[in-house]
Scaffold this motif. Structure first.
Motif, PDB file in Angstrom:
ATOM      1  N   GLN A   1      43.511  34.070  43.741  1.00  0.00           N
ATOM      2  CA  GLN A   1      42.908  35.080  42.883  1.00  0.00           C
ATOM      3  C   GLN A   1      41.456  35.521  43.611  1.00  0.00           C
ATOM      4  OE1 GLN A   1      42.475  33.981  38.686  1.00  0.00           O
ATOM      5  NE2 GLN A   1      44.542  32.947  38.758  1.00  0.00           N
TER       6      GLN A   1
ATOM      7  N   ARG B   1      40.851  35.322  46.609  1.00  0.00           N
ATOM      8  CA  ARG B   1      40.950  35.804  48.024  1.00  0.00           C
ATOM      9  C   ARG B   1      41.493  37.345  47.760  1.00  0.00           C
ATOM     10  NH1 ARG B   1      45.582  36.690  51.050  1.00  0.00           N
ATOM     11  NH2 ARG B   1      46.747  35.328  49.783  1.00  0.00           N
ATOM     12  N   ARG B   2      42.250  37.672  46.818  1.00  0.00           N
ATOM     13  CA  ARG B   2      42.591  38.881  46.196  1.00  0.00           C
ATOM     14  C   ARG B   2      41.300  39.983  46.034  1.00  0.00           C
ATOM     15  NH1 ARG B   2      47.549  36.447  44.283  1.00  0.00           N
ATOM     16  NH2 ARG B   2      46.407  36.289  42.364  1.00  0.00           N
TER      17      ARG B   2
ATOM     18  N   GLY C   1      51.560  35.931  47.865  1.00  0.00           N
ATOM     19  CA  GLY C   1      51.178  37.250  47.512  1.00  0.00           C
ATOM     20  C   GLY C   1      51.048  38.051  48.916  1.00  0.00           C
TER      21      GLY C   1
ATOM     22  N   TYR D   1      48.758  39.729  50.137  1.00  0.00           N
ATOM     23  CA  TYR D   1      47.426  40.341  50.412  1.00  0.00           C
ATOM     24  C   TYR D   1      46.855  39.573  51.762  1.00  0.00           C
ATOM     25  CZ  TYR D   1      47.151  41.587  45.797  1.00  0.00           C
ATOM     26  OH  TYR D   1      47.619  42.266  44.625  1.00  0.00           O
TER      27      TYR D   1
ATOM     28  N   THR E   1      44.387  38.710  55.031  1.00  0.00           N
ATOM     29  CA  THR E   1      42.936  38.569  54.876  1.00  0.00           C
ATOM     30  C   THR E   1      42.716  38.188  56.364  1.00  0.00           C
ATOM     31  OG1 THR E   1      42.721  37.789  52.869  1.00  0.00           O
ATOM     32  CG2 THR E   1      40.926  37.356  54.197  1.00  0.00           C
TER      33      THR E   1
END
Length: 173
Positions: free
Chosen positions: A120, A122-123, A149, A151, A153
């Motif tokens: 959460q 990180r998102r 997820g 996402y 990074t």
């Protein structure tokens, strides 16, 4: 802006604990002087903590609260025992908690876990530094470093440390 540091140990296959939340596979490193010497400087550098409820429940087994004097937000929807007056139970988003910490003048937050909470943060783009200590063990199953997820990074390595015991710590931004 407050710094949020995800400081965590994980297995070589990316798990931070066994499926039941236990981390007994880490105990041999607690007594390693070289590894243990790293932690006090880090802990002194933080003035706030963000933690998931299952990790917090694990800490309830400790004889005393391990982080006195540091404001600790526990992300939960359940009623839990309050271990210390420093603990704040919250249903807020990571963005709201980081804004609250920043408004209080706090400078550096330790994101302890678990994998869902880290995902959460990180998102939301809130993690400013990752300090991941890879332990030379393959667990095969458990709670992942990050919940799955879509996402991505991209990270930039800052430092890599290899310890005599085999643990490798990577700092990234």
């Amino acid at each position: 802006m407050i710094e949020v540091v995800y400081y965590v140990a994980c297995s070589m296959d990316g798990f931070i604990s066994l499926p039941d939340g236990s981390v007994d596979w880490l105990t041999r490193y607690e007594k390693d002087e070289e590894v243990a010497s790293e932690f006090p400087d880090f802990e002194e550098s933080i003035d706030a903590i963000a933690i998931g409820s299952k990790t917090y429940e694990f800490m309830l087994n400790f004889p005393e609260w391990p982080h006195p004097g540091k404001t600790c937000w526990v992300f939960t929807t359940r009623r839990l025992e309050r271990f210390s007056h420093d603990i704040v139970f919250t249903q807020s988003t990571p963005q709201q908690v980081v804004a609250e910490a920043q408004a209080k003048g706090l400078r550096r937050m330790w994101l302890i876990g678990g994998g869902h909470l880290a995902a959460q943060f990180r998102r939301a783009g809130l993690i400013t530094e990752y300090v991941i200590s890879y332990v030379p063990i393959i667990l095969g199953e458990g709670i992942p470093l990050f919940a799955p997820g879509p996402y991505r990074t991209m990270l930039s390595p800052i430092e890599v440390k290899q310890f005599k015991c085999g643990l490798v710590q990577i700092r990234m931004r």
